[in-house]
Write a protein that holds these residues in place. Structure first.
Motif, short mmCIF file in Angstrom:
data_model
loop_
_atom_site.label_atom_id
_atom_site.label_comp_id
_atom_site.label_asym_id
_atom_site.label_seq_id
_atom_site.Cartn_x
_atom_site.Cartn_y
_atom_site.Cartn_z
N LEU A 200 0.31 -91.55 -17.38
CA LEU A 200 0.11 -90.26 -16.73
C LEU A 200 -0.65 -89.30 -17.66
O LEU A 200 -1.57 -88.60 -17.24
N PHE A 201 -0.28 -89.29 -18.93
CA PHE A 201 -0.95 -88.43 -19.91
C PHE A 201 -2.43 -88.82 -20.05
O PHE A 201 -3.30 -87.95 -20.11
N SER A 202 -2.71 -90.12 -20.12
CA SER A 202 -4.11 -90.58 -20.27
C SER A 202 -4.95 -90.20 -19.06
O SER A 202 -6.09 -89.73 -19.19
N LEU A 203 -4.42 -90.40 -17.86
CA LEU A 203 -5.17 -90.10 -16.64
C LEU A 203 -5.36 -88.61 -16.46
O LEU A 203 -6.32 -88.17 -15.80
N PHE A 204 -4.49 -87.82 -17.05
CA PHE A 204 -4.62 -86.36 -16.98
C PHE A 204 -5.90 -85.89 -17.68
O PHE A 204 -6.42 -84.80 -17.38
N GLN A 205 -6.45 -86.70 -18.59
CA GLN A 205 -7.64 -86.32 -19.34
C GLN A 205 -8.93 -86.50 -18.53
O GLN A 205 -9.99 -86.05 -18.95
N LEU A 206 -8.84 -87.16 -17.38
CA LEU A 206 -10.03 -87.38 -16.56
C LEU A 206 -10.52 -86.08 -15.93
O LEU A 206 -9.73 -85.16 -15.69
#
Length: 418
Positions: A200-206
């Motif tokens: 979730l944290f990684s995808l939030f950077q998109l």
């Protein structure tokens, strides 16, 4: 250097798409999310077999997830094309985290009370919910890919995408077996929830990814029909989907691996984890090879040979009574499956217009991804009526039959190259 020369140079670079920061965030999120999902599948299969001792109970897991995933697939495609795909992914992964937390709660509240029927019912109910979520998240991951990678790099990005998926899958399967053996169900669920949070944290950077079509531009039913018409009109896409659908439906034996591990090969949860991981290890090997040495011609013909070889490996696994022979059969099946996955994924992305990616990827999800769950149910039913070993032999034989029929029914796919 001209623009054309720059494009050609980038296409020859095996790391081209991974040099894009946003693509790296997407791959990081996909890796941890898929790892968590595969670990959850490993846990649920082992957990239910421990609770029931019945292979049919494992088959019902596939049915529980497939019913909502298939039912909502076409509508989900329409929603994906209407939505910001980053936002949709974040919502889907957040709901998966909630499902993981719900399973964790069940393990603490009912795991040691002896109320097995209530616990089993709760597990099936949560898996049903993950099927709803999956109908949106799976196609979203595929649809968002083309919005962040230039078209000349799309084939390279697809290969990396499949490699990341398969690496996460093998890691989740293998680690799941080890973690179950060490910290049991509750501890494994803590690990799963942590991985989903990292995703979730990684995808939030998109960055936001705008809708492909405007709201109100098409009615829902007409939008869905348009996606279906495209798939059935594009023979290469339809042929590749159909071939893989029936091969996975009959040839998939993931549901029976716990039974082979525990009752036939007698290797326990660690051996079970390795058997679960074997096919994915083989797929990772071939994905790495294809990343640096991509196929240049005859991809359609290669697809047929790969799926046929996959069926033969399934039959060998069913006949084996030695752990290393079984492991090798699954490893080779993964190599062949990896080849078919790359070819099919590339055909799908290259043939699909941007404004229809959500709908086409959802049709693909309905054809391919849910066939795993229906195949899991089919494996459970076949094992109940035929016995475990004959059911797997039957599945491998049917895979070979599907390849034979499709070879003559889909000549354009057989002759295709890109």
């Amino acid at each position: 250097m001209t623009e054309l020369q720059s494009i050609e140079q980038a296409k020859q670079d095996p790391l081209a798409s991974m040099r894009l920061p946003e693509f790296r965030f997407l791959m990081a999120g996909r890796f941890t999310f898929i790892m968590a999902l595969r670990m959850m599948a490993t846990l649920v299969g082992w957990w239910l077999y421990e609770l029931t001792g019945d292979p049919f109970a494992i088959g019902l897991v596939g049915l529980s997830e497939a019913i909502p995933a298939i039912s909502l697939a076409l509508y989900a495609g329409h929603v994906i094309d209407l939505s910001d795909k980053r936002s949709l992914l974040l919502k889907g992964v957040s709901f998966y985290l909630a499902c993981g937390a719900a399973l964790l709660t069940l393990s603490y509240t009912l795991g040691s009370t002896g109320q097995n029927n209530l616990l089993i019912g709760g597990i099936y109910a949560i898996i049903f919910c993950t099927g709803i979520i999956r109908s949106f998240t799976g196609p979203s991951f595929s649809a968002i890919l083309a919005q962040m990678v230039p078209r000349p790099l799309l084939a390279n990005a697809i290969t990396w995408n499949q490699g990341v998926w398969l690496t996460a899958s093998v890691t989740g399967h293998a680690a799941g077996g080890f973690i179950i053996a060490t910290v049991h169900a509750s501890g494994t669920l803590w690990v799963i929830c942590t991985l989903i949070f990292i995703a979730l944290f990684s995808l939030f950077q998109l960055l936001p990814k705008p809708a492909s079509i405007k709201a109100g531009q098409q009615k829902t039913l007409e939008s869905v029909k348009e996606g279906l018409r495209f798939v059935f009109r594009t023979k290469e896409v339809l042929g590749a989907m159909t071939l893989d659908l029936f091969a996975v439906l009959f040839g998939g034996l993931v549901a029976m691996v716990p039974v082979f591990a525990k009752d036939i090969l007698k290797v326990g949860p660690i051996g079970f984890g390795w058997l679960n991981a074997a096919a994915d290890i083989g797929a990772i090997i071939i994905i790495l090879i294809l990343t640096f040495f991509p196929m240049k011609k005859n991809q359609g013909r290669t697809l047929f040979f790969a799926v046929g070889g996959f069926g033969l490996c399934i039959i060998l696994f069913a006949l084996s009574r030695t752990f290393w022979i079984s492991f090798t059969a699954l490893l080779l099946s993964g190599v062949l499956d990896g080849i078919s996955v790359v070819i099919r994924g590339t055909i799908l992305q290259l043939k699909t217009p941007d404004e229809m990616r959500g709908r086409v990827m959802s049709v693909n999800s309905m054809f391919i991804n849910s066939s795993n769950e229906i195949g899991q149910f089919e494996s459970g039913v076949a094992a109940r009526f035929l016995g475990v070993v004959p059911s797997v032999i039957f599945g491998g034989t049917m895979t070979l039959l599907v390849v034979f029929i499709t070879w003559f029914k889909a000549p354009s796919l057989r002759k295709m190259h890109y």
